[in-house]
Write a protein that holds these residues in place. Sequence first.
Motif, PDB file in Angstrom:
ATOM      1  N   VAL A  11       3.298   1.357   2.962  1.00  0.00           N
ATOM      2  CA  VAL A  11       1.876   1.417   2.657  1.00  0.00           C
ATOM      3  C   VAL A  11       1.330   2.737   3.185  1.00  0.00           C
ATOM      4  CG1 VAL A  11       1.247   0.216   4.795  1.00  0.00           C
ATOM      5  CG2 VAL A  11      -0.339   0.216   2.871  1.00  0.00           C
ATOM      6  N   ASP A  83      -3.016   3.891  -0.655  1.00  0.00           N
ATOM      7  CA  ASP A  83      -3.172   2.451  -0.868  1.00  0.00           C
ATOM      8  C   ASP A  83      -4.483   1.926  -0.300  1.00  0.00           C
ATOM      9  OD1 ASP A  83      -0.555   1.888  -2.084  1.00  0.00           O
ATOM     10  OD2 ASP A  83       0.246   2.454  -0.120  1.00  0.00           O
ATOM     11  N   THR A 172      -4.663  -4.039   2.066  1.00  0.00           N
ATOM     12  CA  THR A 172      -3.611  -3.536   1.180  1.00  0.00           C
ATOM     13  C   THR A 172      -2.787  -4.651   0.556  1.00  0.00           C
ATOM     14  OG1 THR A 172      -2.061  -3.333   3.030  1.00  0.00           O
ATOM     15  CG2 THR A 172      -3.382  -1.387   2.474  1.00  0.00           C
TER      16      THR A 172
END
Length: 208
Positions: A11, A83, A172
Amino acid sequence: MSLDVMEKTQVRLVFLGAAGVGKTSLIRRFLNDSFETKHRRTVEELHSKEYEFSGIKVNVEILDTSGSYSFPAMRKLSIRNGDAFALVYSIDDAESLELIKNLHDEILEVKEDKFTPIVVVGNKSDRDDCRQVSSEDVLAMVELDWNNNFLEASAKENKHVMEVFRELLQQTNLPRRLSPALRRRRETFPKDTKMRPPMNKTNSCTVS
């Protein structure tokens, strides 16, 4: 879900904001629990930290973007590859908040998704005596108009810094991707019941 899919998850968190608002300080406090009083200009720096939960590896990338240099193409690329986004301004700098509004619009334009994970951070809450930005006004704009999350933090005093990253990771959708491992990770973040920013004080900033 197969083990191969679960083995590694990545991420990228992107920090955006004007120069000198404390983006680097927030990141450094999170990664190393350190703070430097001297401001150092950042062009662009990518930090990477890997966490492991019961055999599941999560690579958290943190992109520290420039607030001093204007590279629109680089900024758009940073947004496209991100993200979740932390939009950082300083509570003692009203102009830094105006930039946040432009960056918010740019993120929605580039990502073409009004539900893009965004957390607005009012940094330098330790300088409340020099406050130029009303926390109530920002709270109303961010949560009611933008439907995003807002909090105030202080990298210097290490207040709400972990909360910033916890909020970003929550948004996320990692809980679905890593359940139940990320839930255990999130529980390692300090629980902060004072997430709401403090009410403004009437103090004036004096210059010595």
